[in-house]
Design a protein around this motif. Sequence first.
Motif, mmCIF file in Angstrom:
data_model
loop_
_atom_site.group_PDB
_atom_site.id
_atom_site.type_symbol
_atom_site.label_atom_id
_atom_site.label_comp_id
_atom_site.label_asym_id
_atom_site.label_seq_id
_atom_site.Cartn_x
_atom_site.Cartn_y
_atom_site.Cartn_z
ATOM 1 N N UNK A 1 3.249 -4.054 -22.920
ATOM 2 C CA UNK A 1 2.864 -3.354 -21.702
ATOM 3 C C UNK A 1 3.004 -4.328 -20.530
ATOM 4 N N UNK A 2 3.587 -3.841 -19.437
ATOM 5 C CA UNK A 2 3.786 -4.707 -18.275
ATOM 6 C C UNK A 2 2.990 -4.177 -17.088
ATOM 7 N N UNK A 3 2.313 -5.111 -16.405
ATOM 8 C CA UNK A 3 1.598 -4.787 -15.164
ATOM 9 C C UNK A 3 2.275 -5.522 -14.012
ATOM 10 N N UNK A 4 2.371 -4.843 -12.877
ATOM 11 C CA UNK A 4 2.999 -5.419 -11.685
ATOM 12 C C UNK A 4 2.031 -5.344 -10.513
ATOM 13 N N UNK B 1 0.812 -1.226 0.000
ATOM 14 C CA UNK B 1 0.000 0.000 0.000
ATOM 15 C C UNK B 1 0.841 1.270 0.000
ATOM 16 N N UNK B 2 0.244 2.304 -0.573
ATOM 17 C CA UNK B 2 0.803 3.652 -0.556
ATOM 18 C C UNK B 2 -0.312 4.580 -0.101
ATOM 19 N N UNK B 3 -0.120 5.175 1.083
ATOM 20 C CA UNK B 3 -1.140 6.075 1.650
ATOM 21 C C UNK B 3 -2.502 5.397 1.763
ATOM 22 N N UNK B 4 -2.485 4.131 2.175
ATOM 23 C CA UNK B 4 -3.729 3.412 2.423
ATOM 24 C C UNK B 4 -4.376 2.802 1.206
ATOM 25 N N UNK B 5 -3.785 2.975 0.038
ATOM 26 C CA UNK B 5 -4.335 2.401 -1.194
ATOM 27 C C UNK B 5 -3.351 1.390 -1.774
ATOM 28 N N UNK B 6 -3.885 0.374 -2.470
ATOM 29 C CA UNK B 6 -3.012 -0.627 -3.087
ATOM 30 C C UNK B 6 -2.078 0.040 -4.092
ATOM 31 N N UNK B 7 -0.833 -0.422 -4.083
ATOM 32 C CA UNK B 7 0.122 0.047 -5.081
ATOM 33 C C UNK B 7 -0.441 -0.328 -6.455
ATOM 34 N N UNK B 8 -0.533 0.657 -7.323
ATOM 35 C CA UNK B 8 -1.225 0.431 -8.597
ATOM 36 C C UNK B 8 -0.269 0.571 -9.770
ATOM 37 N N UNK B 9 -0.766 0.185 -10.929
ATOM 38 C CA UNK B 9 0.021 0.312 -12.149
ATOM 39 C C UNK B 9 -0.156 1.721 -12.712
#
Length: 829
Positions: free
Chosen positions: A202-205, A140-148
């Motif tokens: 395109x890559x998603x993590x 998480x970053x600031x309470x939200x899931x780390x996103x693409x």
Amino acid sequence: MVSCITDCIEKPIRLCFESLGKFVGLHPWWFVTLPLVMSAALGGGFYFLQDLKSNNIVEQFTPKNGHAKVERRFFQETFQQNDTQFSVQRLNTDGVFASVIFSSRTNVLNAGALDEILRIDGDVKEFVANQITYSDICATVNGRCYSNALLDVLSYNASNFHLVNVTFPVHCQSEINCIHLGNYISELDVDDNGIVKSAKALRLLYYLQDNSTLGEMWLQGFVNLLSNVTTSLTEVAFFTSISRQQEFEKSTASVTYLFAITYFLAISFSIISCLRFDNVRSKVWVASLGVFSTAQAVLASFGLLLLMNVPFVITVASSPFLILGIGIDDMFIMISSWQRTNVQDSVPERMACTYREAAISITITTLTDVLAFYISYSNPFGSVQSFCLYAGTAVFFCYIFNITFFGACLALNGRREGENRHWLTCMKVPEESQTGQSKAYTVCCVGGAYNHTTGTEEEHPMMLFFRKYYGPFLTRIWTKAFVIVLYLIYIAISVYGCLRLKEGIDLKNLALDESYIVQYYEAEKTYFKYYGPNVMLAVNGTFPFWEENERHELESCFARFKELDFVMNLSTSWLDSFEKYAKQNGKNISSEAGFKTHLDQFLQHHPMFRQDVNITNADIAASRVFLQTFNISSEKTMLNLLRKTAENCQWPLVVYHPAFIYYDQYTVIGHNTIQTISVATAVMLVISLVLIPNPLCALWVTFAIASVILGVTGFMALLNVNLDSISMINLVISIGFSVDFSAHISYTFVSSKKSDVNERVVDALAHLGFPILQGALSTIVGVVVLSASASYIFRTLFTIVSLVIMFGFFHGIAFIPVFLTFSGFCHKL
């Protein structure tokens, strides 16, 4: 001729073995029973096999005390990660993650392809694995899931791509909030303003919290999901942080079924090699028991090491195939020596003669093999250490079982032969057929013939070939000239190959060929090779950042990194961002108090940067920035230049990236290989000088070692096999096998009673040409099934062992015999 004899050690050893052979011949059942009991007892160690398997890739296939591991420890201890402010570039390890690469021959950013990508992204976030979803364990970053980042920019709407001007390689949503897209999209078409028009990949993590149990369950669910996904507009390749380890561990299981095939082939080959048309002299059971003796040696040696809690690495699984060839080679030498004894002597006397003749040959090869493996244990790679310890111990046990168990079997077989009994029925049979008896009776029920002039068994047709045809042909002057020219060509090709040798292991080679991660590595190499790791650059110690002159000196150090061909820029710098913040807000940071006060305020507004500054007791104890690398031609060069640039700065700097753990192998593999081979070769020379009663011939054996290793290394490169921890194991094997063939011939040459050097070569080839051929073929038989393996590790073993055997064989029956004819001024009396 001058006699050059150094048999002060060789002679006593021969006498000791002569006594041992006689004792074995007198009490064979002791030496059958005791080895069987010992192997059964030590074999109990296999109970602990599962507990002692150690296949961690980082531990076993990277240098144990590598520089990068020290650097990692520094960053782990100095810069604490904040779980609520997750950052990929600040990870000290690979992290816990899943990755998907979408590729297309046209454009993955058109509406149709993006819809497909967004659908799969939704499936990944929504699937449930053991009542766990992505949102439950995401980083998480600031309470939200780390996103693409790219999907965030598009607001998860495929039609927005043409509404948002995505710039490359950096897309900025604000002056401070910039995203580097180099590792997310690739094969781009951009306009003059740097705005992306299309892309082919395109890559998603998907990064998770560092929770091993829950994380592994979700990642396994991810693999199951992506394995069954269907797409029409894009190709999908996927990977997880546990994939490499899981797929690597499947390699052992992939060759388990090959063991049975190998031993069946080995027994069949041994029987065919020892099969004679004489129903008494045929040694079918001896050949079978010779293979069984080797199997016992593997069981006992592995069991002993497992009882001693020695880790069992996957590379060890290939050693039984190898040990089988070594054991059978010694078996053929002993059988050959037995066949040259007088059949009219008693079994103990024949055993004494057999041991006296075979002892030094098999002792030299065993000592060289064992020491080559044990010396290589000093290698920094755990996989090499484990292999060498297990293989070296197995070779030693193979030797012990050959002179005890197999020798006893040979003695019991000798009793049967002495009573002229049939090899299958053990019934007494006549030596010659009587008048009027059928051919079938003669073929099946007659045996025991021998040479009444010499008292030895009838000469084997292959030995006759080496004595009457091959030996005389090889010693002709024009044949010698041809062999020398052929050798020079061999050396030239080998040197050329060595100059093309590449270093380092390709991580995809740790998985099976059909593994899904192979496709991912290929896609990553094709589309995301340009941008390299985002390297951490740390100032290790307090630094007066508020003093402008000192700060300029530090920036000049940073500038040296930017001047490197593969460094793009300082991709992330808390110092640059802080200076911009101070300038925009009119903050004075030219004093220590002002700098520290305003820095604290800055870090409160930008908590991500707090992970880059270590503040201890109100002092900045350490800090770090990041270097974006690109277009890396050589990982070894990059790593060495980064470290050298850091060392040349007046301030203590440390560079690190998790990939450096793997790159470290490039910095040590070449040096360690040369060092290991050099030390082992020197030891082989000492052994040869001690046990071969002729210094010059001992030097020829050492020369053969260097020559075979040169050839194997050169041809290995030409066959596109890199120098890595796996091939390094096989080069160690080269040392032992190159000694085996040349030592047998050299020792027999100096032991020959012939006066002319050409006759001595013919005599040596007549005695050992066929056993050497048998040994070479038996080793190939032992590993040939590995050519069908789906694992690079085991196929590489087959490839290099085949090279070793081929080159060692030609050295043993062609190159060294010819060279020995030029050494006629030294011989054994």
